[in-house]
Design a protein around this motif. Structure first.
Motif, mmCIF file in Angstrom:
data_model
loop_
_atom_site.group_PDB
_atom_site.id
_atom_site.type_symbol
_atom_site.label_atom_id
_atom_site.label_comp_id
_atom_site.label_asym_id
_atom_site.label_seq_id
_atom_site.Cartn_x
_atom_site.Cartn_y
_atom_site.Cartn_z
ATOM 1 N N PHE A 38 0.683 -1.353 -0.066
ATOM 2 C CA PHE A 38 0.027 -0.043 0.046
ATOM 3 C C PHE A 38 0.696 1.383 0.024
ATOM 4 N N ARG A 39 1.871 1.323 0.866
ATOM 5 C CA ARG A 39 2.602 2.421 1.033
ATOM 6 C C ARG A 39 3.993 2.616 0.716
ATOM 7 N N TYR A 71 -10.522 -3.591 -6.632
ATOM 8 C CA TYR A 71 -10.619 -4.973 -6.158
ATOM 9 C C TYR A 71 -10.275 -6.094 -7.062
ATOM 10 N N THR A 190 5.448 -4.812 7.711
ATOM 11 C CA THR A 190 4.468 -3.955 7.925
ATOM 12 C C THR A 190 5.018 -2.381 8.327
ATOM 13 N N SER A 191 4.245 -1.225 7.497
ATOM 14 C CA SER A 191 4.603 -0.125 7.983
ATOM 15 C C SER A 191 4.452 0.174 9.276
ATOM 16 N N ASN A 215 11.908 -6.565 7.949
ATOM 17 C CA ASN A 215 11.370 -5.601 6.942
ATOM 18 C C ASN A 215 12.272 -5.175 5.953
#
Ligand code: BJW
Length: 244
Positions: A38-39, A71, A190-191, A215
């Motif tokens: 996502f980021r 989606y 994960t961020s 990460n």
């Protein structure tokens, strides 16, 4: 051995001695399988699209066809993906409690059987009005926008958690318990910026767990990490988890 090798060796020893291990994962776990994050700058979804248009009740209300188109693209991407060595290393450790923010089915396909899903499951749709209608979708040929055949009142939407929506209470309670009661808390890909999920990391740390972060880059979990392993999850998890 270099510093990085020393950190992996020390973290591996902590895992080896761990009696209760919880793994909290995010999009970086599935990234090596070709599933978009996502980021991440440049190729993360939120670098290209406004999250509130695609992953919120207001966005769905404004343009349900756009949301379902996004989606459909993600579902096809996931259908074409296969579990990577990181998923497989986790599945080979059934004693590790899996708490994930991921909505894909790659941990399931790797062989994990009891996954605590904080943000739902992308492989089904439900009535947005909450009439109770749920149906699984063909991930290879995903549907677009359509009305609920159960009540005709609203559109069908993925069984995921959008911004502003509550997490499933049973999953959240189990996740809190798994964070509070473990002695090793793995934070993978994960961020760590989305709450309440990210709060599990400090919950585990304050309860006395050793926090090991895996990460590709530094993240919001870096400050809480007892060990930070920088690299790709598909390379580091086998090195961390697999028996000698
Ligand atoms: C690699 C790698 C490789 C790359 N190897 N690593 C407190 C403060 C501020 C705001 C809030 C707050 N509490 C709540 C909020 C609001 C909001 C929130 O957190 N906003 C912040 C972002 C500002 N939270 C919510 O709205 C939540 N609901 C809620 O709070 O409800 C309250 C309520 C109570 C009662 C009634 C009603 C309401 C819901 C959050 C839902 C999140 N939904 C999404 C999308 C839907 C699912 C889907 O379609 O799939 O979930 S957003 C998106 O972010 C998705 C993810 O699960 C989630 C986390 O992202 P993740 O996994 O961390 O991915 P990235 O991309 O951020 O990071 C990837 C990482 O991987 C990076 O670090 C890379 O370096 C790394 N990486 N390749 C290893 N190969």
């Amino acid at each position: 051995m270099d510093d990085h090798g020393d950190v992996i060796t020390a973290a591996r020893e902590v895992v080896r001695r761990g009696r209760r291990i919880t793994c909290f994962s995010g999009a970086g776990l599935s990234a090596p399988s070709g599933v978009g994050t996502f980021r991440d700058p440049g190729d993360g979804w939120w670098s290209r699209y406004d999250p509130m248009r695609l992953a919120s009740p207001d966005g769905f209300h404004e343009d349900p066809a756009l949301v379902m188109k996004w989606y459909a693209a993600r579902r096809q991407q996931m259908a074409e993906a296969a579990p990577n060595a990181g998923h497989l290393a986790l599945a080979a450790r059934p004693d590790v409690v899996q708490v994930t923010q991921n909505t894909d089915d790659l941990l399931d396909r790797a062989g994990c059987s009891d996954i605590i899903r904080l943000h739902g499951n992308i492989t089904a749709d439900r009535c947005h009005a909450g009439c109770g209608h749920v149906e699984s979708v063909d991930m290879h040929d995903p549907p677009g926008h359509r009305s609920c055949p159960g009540c005709g009142q609203a559109g069908l939407r993925p069984t995921v958690v959008w911004f502003g929506e509550a997490l499933p209470s049973d999953a959240w309670e189990r996740a809190e318990q798994a964070a509070r009661s473990c002695d090793v808390f793995l934070v993978v890909g994960t961020s760590a910026v989305v709450y309440p999920a990210a709060g599990l990391i400090t919950l585990a740390a304050h309860a006395g767990a050793t926090v090991i972060v895996v990460n590709r880059d530094a993240s919001s979990a870096s400050d809480v990490a007892d060990f930070e392993l920088l690299g790709s999850a598909d390379e580091l998890l086998p090195a961390l988890l697999e028996a000698d």
